[in-house]
Write a protein that holds these residues in place. Structure first.
Motif, PDB file in Angstrom:
ATOM      1  N   ARG A 109      28.880  34.513  36.602  1.00 58.35           N
ATOM      2  CA  ARG A 109      29.119  33.174  37.090  1.00 58.35           C
ATOM      3  C   ARG A 109      30.358  32.552  36.502  1.00 58.35           C
ATOM      4  NH1 ARG A 109      23.647  32.610  37.670  1.00 58.35           N
ATOM      5  NH2 ARG A 109      23.463  31.356  35.840  1.00 58.35           N
ATOM      6  N   ALA A 110      30.300  32.579  34.891  1.00 59.67           N
ATOM      7  CA  ALA A 110      31.265  32.129  34.162  1.00 59.67           C
ATOM      8  C   ALA A 110      32.665  32.747  34.486  1.00 59.67           C
ATOM      9  CB  ALA A 110      31.013  32.495  32.700  1.00 59.67           C
ATOM     10  N   TRP A 111      32.726  34.362  34.663  1.00 56.64           N
ATOM     11  CA  TRP A 111      34.046  34.786  35.307  1.00 56.64           C
ATOM     12  C   TRP A 111      34.454  34.179  36.457  1.00 56.64           C
ATOM     13  CZ3 TRP A 111      38.478  36.616  34.337  1.00 56.64           C
ATOM     14  CH2 TRP A 111      38.887  37.384  34.970  1.00 56.64           C
ATOM     15  N   GLY A 112      33.460  34.267  37.473  1.00 57.60           N
ATOM     16  CA  GLY A 112      33.937  33.465  38.845  1.00 57.60           C
ATOM     17  C   GLY A 112      34.514  32.063  38.777  1.00 57.60           C
ATOM     18  N   ALA A 113      33.961  31.278  37.772  1.00 58.58           N
ATOM     19  CA  ALA A 113      34.545  29.905  37.566  1.00 58.58           C
ATOM     20  C   ALA A 113      35.769  30.141  36.662  1.00 58.58           C
ATOM     21  CB  ALA A 113      33.642  29.113  36.715  1.00 58.58           C
ATOM     22  N   ALA A 114      36.049  30.935  36.008  1.00 60.47           N
ATOM     23  CA  ALA A 114      37.265  31.063  35.418  1.00 60.47           C
ATOM     24  C   ALA A 114      38.532  31.497  36.363  1.00 60.47           C
ATOM     25  CB  ALA A 114      37.232  32.015  34.125  1.00 60.47           C
ATOM     26  N   ILE A 115      37.961  32.417  37.284  1.00 61.30           N
ATOM     27  CA  ILE A 115      38.794  32.678  38.327  1.00 61.30           C
ATOM     28  C   ILE A 115      39.257  31.671  38.963  1.00 61.30           C
ATOM     29  CG2 ILE A 115      39.394  34.349  40.266  1.00 61.30           C
ATOM     30  CD1 ILE A 115      37.242  36.257  38.949  1.00 61.30           C
ATOM     31  N   ALA A 116      38.369  30.956  39.591  1.00 61.67           N
ATOM     32  CA  ALA A 116      38.761  29.633  40.481  1.00 61.67           C
ATOM     33  C   ALA A 116      39.539  28.629  39.685  1.00 61.67           C
ATOM     34  CB  ALA A 116      37.215  28.915  40.714  1.00 61.67           C
ATOM     35  N   LYS A 117      39.174  28.396  38.245  1.00 65.90           N
ATOM     36  CA  LYS A 117      40.289  27.426  37.637  1.00 65.90           C
ATOM     37  C   LYS A 117      41.542  28.043  37.590  1.00 65.90           C
ATOM     38  CE  LYS A 117      36.964  25.045  34.964  1.00 65.90           C
ATOM     39  NZ  LYS A 117      36.293  24.872  33.488  1.00 65.90           N
ATOM     40  N   PHE A 118      41.831  29.172  37.454  1.00 70.10           N
ATOM     41  CA  PHE A 118      42.842  30.022  37.404  1.00 70.10           C
ATOM     42  C   PHE A 118      43.851  29.760  38.685  1.00 70.10           C
ATOM     43  CE2 PHE A 118      45.434  33.771  37.906  1.00 70.10           C
ATOM     44  CZ  PHE A 118      46.516  33.554  36.917  1.00 70.10           C
ATOM     45  N   ALA A 119      43.332  30.100  39.791  1.00 65.77           N
ATOM     46  CA  ALA A 119      43.917  30.267  41.187  1.00 65.77           C
ATOM     47  C   ALA A 119      44.070  28.733  41.722  1.00 65.77           C
ATOM     48  CB  ALA A 119      42.556  30.620  41.947  1.00 65.77           C
ATOM     49  N   ALA A 120      43.211  27.717  41.056  1.00 65.04           N
ATOM     50  CA  ALA A 120      43.475  26.319  41.560  1.00 65.04           C
ATOM     51  C   ALA A 120      44.630  25.832  40.860  1.00 65.04           C
ATOM     52  CB  ALA A 120      42.464  25.443  41.008  1.00 65.04           C
ATOM     53  N   TRP A 121      45.120  26.520  39.364  1.00 63.19           N
ATOM     54  CA  TRP A 121      46.418  25.980  38.664  1.00 63.19           C
ATOM     55  C   TRP A 121      47.554  26.708  39.315  1.00 63.19           C
ATOM     56  CZ3 TRP A 121      49.532  28.993  35.557  1.00 63.19           C
ATOM     57  CH2 TRP A 121      50.323  28.196  35.023  1.00 63.19           C
ATOM     58  N   ARG A 122      47.378  27.934  39.675  1.00 60.81           N
ATOM     59  CA  ARG A 122      48.605  28.771  39.984  1.00 60.81           C
ATOM     60  C   ARG A 122      49.471  28.219  41.088  1.00 60.81           C
ATOM     61  NH1 ARG A 122      50.367  32.724  36.599  1.00 60.81           N
ATOM     62  NH2 ARG A 122      51.669  33.423  38.457  1.00 60.81           N
ATOM     63  N   PRO A 123      50.750  28.519  41.057  1.00 58.47           N
ATOM     64  CA  PRO A 123      51.497  27.985  42.099  1.00 58.47           C
ATOM     65  C   PRO A 123      51.450  28.878  43.533  1.00 58.47           C
ATOM     66  CG  PRO A 123      52.909  29.078  40.459  1.00 58.47           C
ATOM     67  CD  PRO A 123      51.773  28.980  40.010  1.00 58.47           C
ATOM     68  N   GLU A 124      51.020  30.207  43.408  1.00 59.04           N
ATOM     69  CA  GLU A 124      50.681  30.737  44.724  1.00 59.04           C
ATOM     70  C   GLU A 124      49.660  30.335  45.414  1.00 59.04           C
ATOM     71  OE1 GLU A 124      52.213  33.519  40.967  1.00 59.04           O
ATOM     72  OE2 GLU A 124      50.357  32.089  41.388  1.00 59.04           O
ATOM     73  N   ARG A 125      49.678  30.766  46.531  1.00 62.80           N
ATOM     74  CA  ARG A 125      48.517  30.687  47.370  1.00 62.80           C
ATOM     75  C   ARG A 125      47.469  32.095  47.287  1.00 62.80           C
ATOM     76  NH1 ARG A 125      45.961  26.220  50.208  1.00 62.80           N
ATOM     77  NH2 ARG A 125      45.663  26.865  52.626  1.00 62.80           N
TER      78      ARG A 125
ATOM     79  N   ALA B 102      42.548  19.740  42.601  1.00 63.60           N
ATOM     80  CA  ALA B 102      43.428  18.843  41.726  1.00 63.60           C
ATOM     81  C   ALA B 102      42.845  18.596  40.338  1.00 63.60           C
ATOM     82  CB  ALA B 102      44.009  17.706  42.360  1.00 63.60           C
ATOM     83  N   GLU B 103      41.369  18.384  40.374  1.00 58.43           N
ATOM     84  CA  GLU B 103      40.622  18.269  39.181  1.00 58.43           C
ATOM     85  C   GLU B 103      40.784  19.425  38.547  1.00 58.43           C
ATOM     86  OE1 GLU B 103      36.750  17.040  40.447  1.00 58.43           O
ATOM     87  OE2 GLU B 103      37.423  15.082  41.357  1.00 58.43           O
ATOM     88  N   LEU B 104      40.497  20.445  38.871  1.00 56.86           N
ATOM     89  CA  LEU B 104      40.482  21.885  38.410  1.00 56.86           C
ATOM     90  C   LEU B 104      41.773  22.023  37.734  1.00 56.86           C
ATOM     91  CD1 LEU B 104      38.766  24.204  40.779  1.00 56.86           C
ATOM     92  CD2 LEU B 104      37.875  23.426  38.634  1.00 56.86           C
ATOM     93  N   ARG B 105      42.769  21.673  38.243  1.00 60.22           N
ATOM     94  CA  ARG B 105      44.314  21.719  37.818  1.00 60.22           C
ATOM     95  C   ARG B 105      44.489  21.011  36.502  1.00 60.22           C
ATOM     96  NH1 ARG B 105      49.422  22.437  41.122  1.00 60.22           N
ATOM     97  NH2 ARG B 105      48.721  24.201  42.359  1.00 60.22           N
ATOM     98  N   ASN B 106      43.739  19.740  36.455  1.00 60.30           N
ATOM     99  CA  ASN B 106      44.088  19.052  35.278  1.00 60.30           C
ATOM    100  C   ASN B 106      43.070  19.411  34.072  1.00 60.30           C
ATOM    101  OD1 ASN B 106      45.622  17.281  36.773  1.00 60.30           O
ATOM    102  ND2 ASN B 106      43.999  15.900  37.508  1.00 60.30           N
ATOM    103  N   ALA B 107      42.082  20.272  34.558  1.00 56.19           N
ATOM    104  CA  ALA B 107      41.038  20.869  33.575  1.00 56.19           C
ATOM    105  C   ALA B 107      41.491  22.363  33.076  1.00 56.19           C
ATOM    106  CB  ALA B 107      39.814  20.692  34.021  1.00 56.19           C
ATOM    107  N   ALA B 108      42.799  22.637  33.452  1.00 61.75           N
ATOM    108  CA  ALA B 108      43.069  24.014  33.246  1.00 61.75           C
ATOM    109  C   ALA B 108      44.292  24.246  32.380  1.00 61.75           C
ATOM    110  CB  ALA B 108      43.102  24.907  34.515  1.00 61.75           C
ATOM    111  N   PRO B 109      44.477  23.615  31.309  1.00 59.16           N
ATOM    112  CA  PRO B 109      45.769  23.744  30.371  1.00 59.16           C
ATOM    113  C   PRO B 109      45.775  24.973  29.770  1.00 59.16           C
ATOM    114  CG  PRO B 109      44.040  22.380  29.184  1.00 59.16           C
ATOM    115  CD  PRO B 109      43.616  22.409  30.796  1.00 59.16           C
TER     116      PRO B 109
END
Length: 298
Positions: free
Chosen positions: A155-171, A275-282
């Protein structure tokens, strides 16, 4: 919420899919059969055609790793044929995204996940879903493995993937390729094992109800007889990616001797959540910058 239409378009895709990896589906297609599963896959492909992704992160339950989770960082993925005797082969050689893949590895490290780079190719957990969802559209793919890790780590890996995908400029679209019950011995000998259908039914009920904890309370005797693929760890990664115990929509189910597969869709929360995930993904931004500076990343 102050998010422009252009910004919303760049966030991760709101659709998440669990897609069967059964190569026999291609055989049905080749023979011109009409089945509920093929019809449901065609519907999913149509939906994605109206909102196509730039990149697919494809977690395959066919790629189990004993050590860390792995991300294929190859620029080009060759097809790995991991089945025999069907008389038809699913070839889906496809392009990768090396810099993005390496940035994902770095983001996983920043989140405390054991993950590393690899170059392997694409098995039926990627080729079959991509064949039906995208045909020969040329969308880039980053294959992901399922590690032999506990549920919390998945689950931690899945959450990390989600935060990464939320921040990226690609769809970015997240697809999980795999099945539910997976008794290969029964499949090889065409034996009907009643427990496989029971397991499939209970798992689909849990996914449809959003009762993800129910997956942890399946009877041990049932698990021993039905042989769930990858110990259902691919579903734990999916749960982590969703970020909440969301209800899924079971679009189709298909059973074969010893093996059961479901096409399940999940609708992600709106762009405000991303948007919240983006702010939390420096950390993801730092990882991307490091990957861009690394000449080996490409």
């Amino acid at each position: 919420c102050g998010i422009t239409e252009a910004a919303a378009r760049t966030m991760r895709h709101p659709l998440v899919l669990l897609v069967p990896s059964l190569p026999t589906l291609v055989l049905d297609e080749h023979r011109g059969h009409r089945t509920p599963m093929l019809d449901a896959l065609a519907g999913a492909a149509e939906a994605l055609g109206s909102d196509p992704p730039d990149v697919v992160l494809a977690l395959t339950a066919r790629w189990e790793t004993e050590g860390p989770f792995q991300v294929d960082v190859g620029a080009r993925h060759r097809t790995l044929t991991d089945y025999t005797g069907l008389g038809v082969e699913v070839r889906y050689d496809c392009s990768g995204r090396p810099a993005l893949a390496r940035a994902l590895v770095a983001a996983g490290h920043a989140a405390g996940v054991r993950v590393g780079p690899a170059q392997r190719g694409v098995d039926s957990g990627v080729t079959v879903p991509m064949h039906f969802l995208f045909g020969r559209s040329g969308v880039a793919v980053v294959p992901l493995s399922v590690a032999d890790a506990d549920a919390a780590a998945c689950r931690a890996w899945g959450a990390a993937i989600a935060k990464f995908a939320a921040w990226r400029p690609e769809r970015i679209l997240f697809v999980v390729g795999g099945v539910l019950s997976h008794d290969e011995h029964a499949w090889n000998f065409k034996r009907i094992v009643p427990e496989t259908a029971t397991l499939d039914e209970q798992v689909m009920q849990a996914l449809g109800d959003g009762d993800w904890e129910g997956l942890h309370h399946l009877p041990q005797r049932l698990l021993a007889r039905a042989h769930p693929q990858a110990g259902l760890r691919h579903l734990e990664v999916l749960r982590g990616y969703l970020g909440a115990d969301l209800r899924g929509q079971v679009l189709a189910y298909e059973a074969q001797p010893g093996i059961g597969a479901a096409l399940v869709s999940f609708s992600m929360p709106g762009v405000a959540a991303d948007a919240e995930l983006r702010n939390a993904a420096p950390a993801a931004e730092d990882a991307d910058e490091q990957a861009a500076e690394d000449p080996a990343a490409e």
